[in-house]
Design a protein around this motif. Structure first.
Motif, PDB file in Angstrom:
ATOM      1  N   THR A   1       9.905   8.941  10.449  1.00 38.77           N
ATOM      2  CA  THR A   1       8.845   9.470   9.350  1.00 38.77           C
ATOM      3  C   THR A   1       8.142  10.514   9.791  1.00 38.77           C
TER       4      THR A   1
ATOM      5  N   LEU B   1       8.373  -6.857  -3.293  1.00 47.41           N
ATOM      6  CA  LEU B   1       9.538  -6.592  -2.904  1.00 47.41           C
ATOM      7  C   LEU B   1       9.501  -6.858  -1.187  1.00 47.41           C
TER       8      LEU B   1
ATOM      9  N   ALA C   1       8.553   5.969   1.781  1.00 45.45           N
ATOM     10  CA  ALA C   1       9.372   5.629   3.119  1.00 45.45           C
ATOM     11  C   ALA C   1       9.028   4.090   3.295  1.00 45.45           C
ATOM     12  N   SER C   2       7.763   3.502   3.039  1.00 47.73           N
ATOM     13  CA  SER C   2       7.787   2.099   3.158  1.00 47.73           C
ATOM     14  C   SER C   2       7.024   1.563   1.941  1.00 47.73           C
ATOM     15  N   PRO C   3       7.275   0.178   1.456  1.00 53.33           N
ATOM     16  CA  PRO C   3       6.812  -0.339   0.226  1.00 53.33           C
ATOM     17  C   PRO C   3       5.450  -0.808   0.378  1.00 53.33           C
ATOM     18  N   VAL C   4       4.481   0.502   0.735  1.00 57.68           N
ATOM     19  CA  VAL C   4       3.222   0.136   0.578  1.00 57.68           C
ATOM     20  C   VAL C   4       2.486   1.328  -0.027  1.00 57.68           C
TER      21      VAL C   4
ATOM     22  N   ASP D   1       4.064  -0.313   9.419  1.00 56.44           N
ATOM     23  CA  ASP D   1       4.088   0.895   8.529  1.00 56.44           C
ATOM     24  C   ASP D   1       3.857   2.068   9.558  1.00 56.44           C
TER      25      ASP D   1
ATOM     26  N   PRO E   1      10.972  -4.495   4.622  1.00 56.29           N
ATOM     27  CA  PRO E   1      12.299  -4.225   5.202  1.00 56.29           C
ATOM     28  C   PRO E   1      11.972  -3.972   6.698  1.00 56.29           C
TER      29      PRO E   1
ATOM     30  N   LEU F   1       3.616  -6.595   6.780  1.00 53.37           N
ATOM     31  CA  LEU F   1       4.241  -5.508   6.335  1.00 53.37           C
ATOM     32  C   LEU F   1       3.513  -4.247   6.686  1.00 53.37           C
ATOM     33  N   ILE F   2       2.411  -4.394   6.249  1.00 54.19           N
ATOM     34  CA  ILE F   2       1.245  -3.091   6.551  1.00 54.19           C
ATOM     35  C   ILE F   2       1.416  -2.612   8.166  1.00 54.19           C
TER      36      ILE F   2
ATOM     37  N   ARG G   1      12.934   5.481  13.602  1.00 52.37           N
ATOM     38  CA  ARG G   1      11.985   5.360  12.282  1.00 52.37           C
ATOM     39  C   ARG G   1      11.413   7.030  12.336  1.00 52.37           C
TER      40      ARG G   1
END
Lengths: 462, 439
Positions: free
Chosen positions: A57, A32, B31-34, A385, A35, A381-382, A55
């Motif tokens: 979180t 995927l 929350a994230s695709p990880v 995060d 985002p 991506l990471i 964000r």
């Protein structure tokens, strides 16, 4: 399976085998996309650019302020370092302790750092504490007082810390490398001498702050549990007293790194040596950058690279070997490095040069390029995060003239790179002759073998 | 502030134990695709045998060298080639192995961890290679730099008497060089039994899917006897013990104080009071020791304090409270010690005031949120606290638990340090004594 040796445990050979035998690697599920969040990007009336991202979180906010902070005057380095050490030691309204207490009440921290290109203010706070953090930041930016007694103490401490820093082998190597590849350009002046720091006055700090800690050309990034539209107004309001008639000063581009002999630097009694090689790279905005990024990764940009597999996992010459790009605004430099035991220093340099040559002559295979590509996309991506990771990435991109759209599109660019494009970049930019650098080592123990390899000069007598 | 403390995100946690004894902790969060996978094994450098200092850490390196289904280098390549990152680390009481990857690679990560927990490929060639690599790591972090191993290697032998607590967890070169393949086999068979490990899966997944994958890959690892965990308890020193260590590369003198801390399993509240004592002493410009020693007396360059040798809540009992300082050569170590003792005495008598304590609690809340916001940190905190204390929930509870600590509890912690035994380690620059640094 249950057989044991006489000592009561299985042998290594028994442990490594099961009755079922090796098993197949599970396939990857559908990937995927990453985002990338929406960024509100506004420039307030002072000329300060503000990027805000929601964000939520955790109930926190991360803050990054970058002020271009270059100066060609050699005295600038010491002034800038002492300014960053003393910036939070008092304002017209608050003492050093009051500043810290006010921040701590809302779980906040602020820190200041400086390098030849920019001044950075880094912070975080509980989300409810953002107004307090902005108020303290505004107070510091508009009325940092540099109280004489505080400046005197910070000056002493900075001199002591510089003494300690300069005793670190990695710092010795870094300073030698900067001089070797950039000469007298201001980018090479990362750490002042103690004597230069001793000479800095309170008046110089106040003048430097007034003239160079300015909003126009600077960028403030806020990421966290916040309303991005509203936060722009909050910043405009809180920092309204921070203004100037001139923009912050960008560093003149340093010269491109050119190939040259490696300079030996003698460190008597060293049990380990620092190998530091550097060549010209390219900025992230270059259309060939995605290919360059992948070529660099195959060489030493991640663990599954040729350098690590050769120097560490095959030869055991080093704990860590890697290559990385250091970005300036419109250019970049490639840095290839490893620390190796004294008795294998020359052998490690030989392998390093071999891998540089091989990258062009035996270019990365499709498998190597695909692996690097997946890692580049996945690690991007990471890295996004967390609030802190996202704030740091946005701040770095913005200073390079890039925005969140560049980030959003980067996986596509990486996906489009061909093996041929990687090979072309590898041949052009990673050739051993493109590199200069330094070797910090006990020259009495390593010099003869290093010189026998050629392309090594020095050490300069001091 | 009070509102922020009550809205701490509480992680959703699921636990189960497989028939082979392997514990499983799932912490889904979309929350994230990880996703992240961590294996915590209940063995650290305190458990390594006499004559084999550094073996737990060396063995950690060996676990990356391949397994029945994976050639050497394959583990790294499969993790990174799936877009993920990995690492491992060795602590006093545990060793962790982990990766963080895009969601699509979850099953692959579980496969990789299971394969090496089932059947690692332990070979003489890989052992010799990794001994060389570990020696380079030690040269990098200890032997070739000033203040190497300060204080984590140098302070424990001053504070502790028994081998498990006192010895160098990085290892002596002579011990490392003597490590054999049979040592590795014995260590694996004893300590890496499934019943001695915990698998943590965190991040973006459906609980039932992850459970099925964990069972598929780890479920057929045969059960083995789980070692009985020894007590490492030893009495605290009755008074002060002092040791001076020459450092040929250090330009300035430094010192470290070591005190014993409360057992976090048996008496968490006292332990948390000591955590707040560390903050009250040295966290931030307004802290007691910074104000007094750095700015007031101007006798130290920098000073810091920490509850836990490798950080808070990272070990079982016994663990160490440290204060470390660097100072100019004109200042005597005793002058620094006297000032620290006076401030400890003041805190023991008067305690911190409530507002001061609330400020430190708020900073800790921020730190815990920061830890929770990054999947890798959140996962490792959940896994280590579950393994060490059986309470992964601590990760979410800590802000409130810290906020409940009273000034008198911090005063009591200060009093215990002020009056109890301690270790004092003095680092003395010895630039003329090069041989010391070369070992």
């Amino acid at each position: 399976m249950t057989a044991t040796t006489t000592s009561g445990h299985r042998s290594a050979g028994q442990i490594g085998r099961t009755e079922a035998g090796p098993r197949p690697l599970p396939p990857l599920a559908t990937f995927l996309g990453a985002p990338v969040p929406d960024v509100v990007d506004a420039t307030v009336s002072s000329g300060l650019r503000v990027l805000a991202v929601r964000r939520p979180t955790v109930p926190m906010v991360e803050l990054r302020l970058r002020v271009p902070f270059a100066d060609s005057d050699p005295a600038h380095t010491a002034q800038a370092e002492l300014l960053s050490s003393a910036m939070l030691t008092g304002t017209q309204r608050r003492s050093r302790v009051e500043l810290d207490n006010e921040l701590a009440t809302v779980g906040a921290d602020l820190g200041v750092g400086v390098d030849p290109e920019r001044l950075g203010v880094y912070g975080s706070a509980l989300a409810d504490g953002l107004p307090t953090m902005l108020d303290v930041l505004a107070d510091v930016l508009t009325s940092a007082a540099y109280p004489p007694a505080e400046v005197d103490r910070e000056r002493e401490r900075l001199v002591e810390r510089i003494t300690v820093t300069r005793a670190q082998p990695r710092v010795i190597a870094r300073e030698a490398l900067q001089r070797r590849r950039y000469g007298d350009h201001p980018i090479s002046r990362e750490i002042p001498t103690g004597a230069e720091v001793e000479a800095v006055t309170q008046e110089q700090l106040r003048a430097l702050h007034a003239g160079a800690v300015v909003p126009a050309g600077s960028t403030l990034v806020l990421v966290g549990d916040l309303d991005p539209e509203a936060v722009i107004g909050q910043v405009e309001q809180a920092l309204q007293g921070w203004s100037t008639d001139h923009p912050a000063t960008e560093l003149d581009e340093p010269p491109l790194v050119r190939g040259d002999d490696l300079l030996l630097v003698h460190r008597p009694g060293a049990v380990q040596s620092q190998l530091r090689l550097s060549a010209a790279a390219m900025p992230r905005s270059d259309e060939r950058y995605p290919a360059f990024q992948l070529a660099n990764m195959v060489l030493g940009g991640y663990f599954s690279s040729r350098l690590v597999e050769n120097l560490r996992e095959d030869k055991g010459y080093t704990y860590s070997a890697y290559s990385a790009v250091e970005f300036m605004r419109n250019s970049g430099s490639l840095l290839v490095e490893a620390d190796t035991a004294t008795d294998v220093t020359a052998a490690a340099l030989w392998e390093m040069r071999y891998e540089l040559g091989r990258l062009g002559l035996v270019p990365p295979t499709t498998d190597e390029v695909d692996s690097a590509r997946r890692y580049a996309i996945g690690s991007l991506l990471i890295s996004l995060d967390s609030q802190a990771g996202l704030a740091g990435t946005l701040s770095a991109l913005t200073s390079a003239g890039l925005d969140v759209e560049w980030l959003r599109r980067h996986p596509e660019r990486l996906a489009a790179v061909t093996t041929e494009e990687v090979a072309a970049v590898a041949a052009e930019f990673f050739a051993p002759t493109a590199f200069t650098g330094v070797v910090v080592a006990d020259v009495d123990a390593t010099g003869e073998r290093l010189r026998a390899l050629g392309g090594v000069v020095g050490p300069e007598s001091s | 502030m009070s509102t922020a403390l009550t809205k701490a995100p509480t992680p959703e946690l699921h636990r189960l134990t497989l028939p082979n004894g392997l514990r499983v902790l799932l912490a889904p969060d979309r929350a994230s695709p990880v996703v992240g996978v961590a294996v915590h094994v209940d063995v650290g450098f305190r458990s390594e045998p006499v004559g084999r200092t550094g073996f737990a850490h060396l063995f950690e390196h060996l676990m990356f060298q391949g397994s029945e289904s994976l050639e050497k280098l394959a583990h790294f390549r499969h993790v990174q080639g799936s877009g993920g990152t990995f690492n491992g680390s060795t602590h006093q009481d545990y060793t962790d192995y982990f990766e963080v990857l895009p969601t699509a690679a979850l099953e692959r990560a579980l496969f990789l961890e299971a394969d090496r927990l089932r059947a690692p490929r332990l070979t003489e060639e890989n052992l010799r290679n990794q001994i060389d690599v570990v020696k380079e790591e030690i040269r990098l972090n200890v032997l070739n730099r000033p203040y190497g191993g300060f204080p984590w290697i140098l302070l424990p032998p001053v504070l502790y008497d028994t081998f498990p607590n006192a010895h160098n967890g990085y290892g002596d070169f002579t011990d490392l060089e003597q490590a054999s393949l049979d040592d590795a086999a014995a260590f694996f068979d004893t300590y890496y039994a499934p019943g001695n490990a915990l698998v943590t899966v965190a991040g973006d997944f459906e609980t039932d899917d992850a459970l099925a994958m964990v069972d598929k890959h780890f479920g057929d690892i045969p059960a083995r006897p789980t070692p009985i965990r020894p007590s490492f308890a030893e009495p605290p020193p009755p008074g002060e013990r002092r040791h001076t260590e020459p450092d040929a590369l250090a330009p300035l003198p430094a010192l470290a104080l070591g005190y014993r801390v409360a057992d976090p399993t048996a008496d968490l509240d006292s332990y948390l009071a000591q955590t707040l004592l560390a903050s009250t002493l040295a966290d931030g410009e307004a802290s007691r020791l910074q104000q007094r020693l750095v700015h007031g007396d101007g006798i130290v360059t920098d000073i810091s304090a920490s509850c836990g040798l490798l950080g808070p809540l990272d070990a079982r009992d016994p663990d160490t409270f440290t204060i470390t300082a660097m100072h100019p050569p004109e200042v005597a170590a005793d002058q620094v010690l006297t000032a620290i003792d006076e401030e400890l005495g003041r805190l023991a008598t008067d305690g911190p005031d409530a507002a001061e304590l609330a400020r430190h609690t708020a900073r800790w809340s921020s730190a815990f949120y920061g830890e929770q916001d990054r999947l890798m940190h959140r996962m490792l905190a959940l896994g280590s606290r579950e393994l060490l204390y059986g309470r992964a929930e601590l990760v979410a509870e800590l802000p409130q638990r810290l906020a409940a600590v009273k000034p008198e509890q911090v005063a009591a912690a200060a009093a215990a340090a002020h009056e109890g035994g301690r270790a004092v380690l003095v680092i003395e620059p010895s630039a003329d004594n090069k041989a010391e640094a070369q070992q």
